[in-house]
Design a protein around this motif. Structure first.
Motif, PDB file in Angstrom:
ATOM      1  N   ARG A  66     124.247  19.079  32.799  1.00 60.42           N
ATOM      2  CA  ARG A  66     123.365  19.035  33.945  1.00 60.42           C
ATOM      3  C   ARG A  66     122.245  20.054  33.789  1.00 60.42           C
ATOM      4  N   LYS A  67     121.030  19.601  34.006  1.00 61.68           N
ATOM      5  CA  LYS A  67     119.878  20.517  33.997  1.00 61.68           C
ATOM      6  C   LYS A  67     119.043  20.195  35.213  1.00 61.68           C
ATOM      7  N   PRO A  68     119.115  21.017  36.217  1.00 62.53           N
ATOM      8  CA  PRO A  68     118.441  20.670  37.455  1.00 62.53           C
ATOM      9  C   PRO A  68     116.924  20.561  37.300  1.00 62.53           C
ATOM     10  N   GLU A  69     116.349  19.768  38.171  1.00 62.99           N
ATOM     11  CA  GLU A  69     114.897  19.616  38.259  1.00 62.99           C
ATOM     12  C   GLU A  69     114.233  20.975  38.378  1.00 62.99           C
ATOM     13  N   ARG A  70     113.094  21.124  37.743  1.00 64.79           N
ATOM     14  CA  ARG A  70     112.391  22.384  37.952  1.00 64.79           C
ATOM     15  C   ARG A  70     110.898  22.242  37.665  1.00 64.79           C
TER      16      ARG A  70
ATOM     17  N   SER B 229     120.050   9.860  40.898  1.00 61.16           N
ATOM     18  CA  SER B 229     118.692  10.382  40.840  1.00 61.16           C
ATOM     19  C   SER B 229     117.943   9.716  39.692  1.00 61.16           C
TER      20      SER B 229
ATOM     21  N   ASN C 158     115.600  10.861  36.056  1.00 61.36           N
ATOM     22  CA  ASN C 158     114.924  11.836  35.221  1.00 61.36           C
ATOM     23  C   ASN C 158     113.460  11.427  35.137  1.00 61.36           C
TER      24      ASN C 158
ATOM     25  N   ARG D  76     109.083  12.988  34.696  1.00 65.36           N
ATOM     26  CA  ARG D  76     108.082  14.035  34.545  1.00 65.36           C
ATOM     27  C   ARG D  76     106.936  13.688  35.476  1.00 65.36           C
TER      28      ARG D  76
ATOM     29  N   LYS E 203     106.359  18.933  37.227  1.00 66.37           N
ATOM     30  CA  LYS E 203     107.800  18.949  37.439  1.00 66.37           C
ATOM     31  C   LYS E 203     108.493  18.063  36.419  1.00 66.37           C
TER      32      LYS E 203
ATOM     33  N   ARG F  62     112.549  16.603  35.454  1.00 59.93           N
ATOM     34  CA  ARG F  62     113.997  16.569  35.591  1.00 59.93           C
ATOM     35  C   ARG F  62     114.579  15.966  34.328  1.00 59.93           C
ATOM     36  N   THR F  63     115.536  16.675  33.737  1.00 63.86           N
ATOM     37  CA  THR F  63     116.224  16.163  32.548  1.00 63.86           C
ATOM     38  C   THR F  63     117.719  16.339  32.762  1.00 63.86           C
TER      39      THR F  63
END
Lengths: 214, 214
Positions: free
Chosen positions: B6-10, B92, B94, B96, B157, B159-160
């Motif tokens: 898990r890599k939260p949105e940032r 959700s 993923n 860009r 932004k 998300r991955t």
């Protein structure tokens, strides 16, 4: 191969054409006005009959702003191909686009989860029936906003076909490079025990192949 | 297969990340305010250093409006995959995305054609060197507008990664279905004499395979 004929860009006035475009993808750009300035954000959406449904967390300030009656414009586009002319001026893109304008309204809390299910099934058909139900806390944090599709608050445009007649050099190659969005092999998360089967809805999504935008 | 973490949105604060996203696709949504209401249209764009360049015909009224100093917001998004959680609330996508805000300015007539060439090469690399030059009439009808990328007028932004930890049933499959945009075989227009070779730039675009968004 049959050669492409030129078919100029044109608006579509049939609601069925509008729905076809809206149902062919699931991300759009929401625009609104805050402090007199334009403001945009990309959002997942779903369509429930004549209602566009957007979903967000109740923590999202800007989404709350539009949920509370702000005027909004929602724009969806699909890139279907690159139109290659013999000069740059006439080069173009084949696309489908929709703009829906109006005032957004927050959906009642008791329908927000159903709206989320419709949106989810628009992305992965059948998925909503495979999952565990959201907890009361999650449902309370779900904000669903709706934008009604009326008789006169939308524009749908489609460009298909090849470029116009070459301006000078009729021997140059001109035509279209079609573009598609496809899904790759599903990648399991770190939480999945070895040997766990991919859900039927996810397998069907990938097997359908050229899915988004087709 | 290595499992997705898990890599939260940032948000991304590096300009290189911003440029990577902007250069990965070529359609965005332009929003502006007309008569106090939000207004949107999808447009092809290109990037020239720290300038976003939009292109249109001088006949396009709304584009002229933003060219004449209206505030604008330009939004670009790429859908990279569907994030499959074990419930709908945590499902959700993923993606860009970039939003650039500012005031658009019409580029001087003598640079409009160069801007068009940059945009075209962003879509089909190398194409601008293969085509005939636009006629004076075409060049006069070309409207290029620019939106400067400054230090503080953009948000990027990304998300991955996979979904968060399953809420209940840790045995359910969760993960990501990656999405890609690909190009198909070029289709010749009705004006192409039999046996005409597909231009090198177009062949290269198709051979590059998974191009848009990658």
């Amino acid at each position: 191969m049959e050669k492409l004929r030129r078919k100029p860009e044109r608006g579509r006035s049939e609601r069925a054409d509008l729905y076809d475009i809206l149902d062919a993808t699931n991300v759009g750009v929401l625009a609104t006005v805050k402090d007199g300035e334009p403001w945009t954000v990309p959002l997942l959406y779903g369509r429930v009959d004549d209602m566009l449904v957007l979903h967000g967390s109740t923590g999202a300030g800007a989404l709350r702003h539009v949920a509370q009656g702000a005027k909004a414009s929602f724009c969806v586009h699909l890139m279907d191909g690159v139109v290659v002319a013999d000069n740059l001026f006439n080069s173009s893109a084949n696309y489908r686009s929709v703009v829906v304008r109006g005032t957004l309204t927050e959906l009642p809390k008791d329908t927000a989860y159903d709206a989320l299910a419709v949106m989810s099934d628009g992305i992965i058909p059948g998925r909503s029936k495979e999952v565990v139900t959201a907890t009361p806390k999650e449902m309370a944090a779900t904000l669903a906003i709706g934008l009604a599709i009326e008789d006169d608050n939308w524009i749908a445009k489609v460009r298909t076909g090849g470029p116009g007649e070459p301006s000078e050099d009729a021997t140059a190659w001109t035509g279209v490079v079609p573009a598609y969005t496809v899904y790759g092999e599903p990648e399991p998360s770190e939480f999945v025990p070895a040997g766990t089967a991919v859900p039927a809805s996810v397998r069907a999504l990938v097997e359908r192949g050229r899915t988004l935008g087709v």
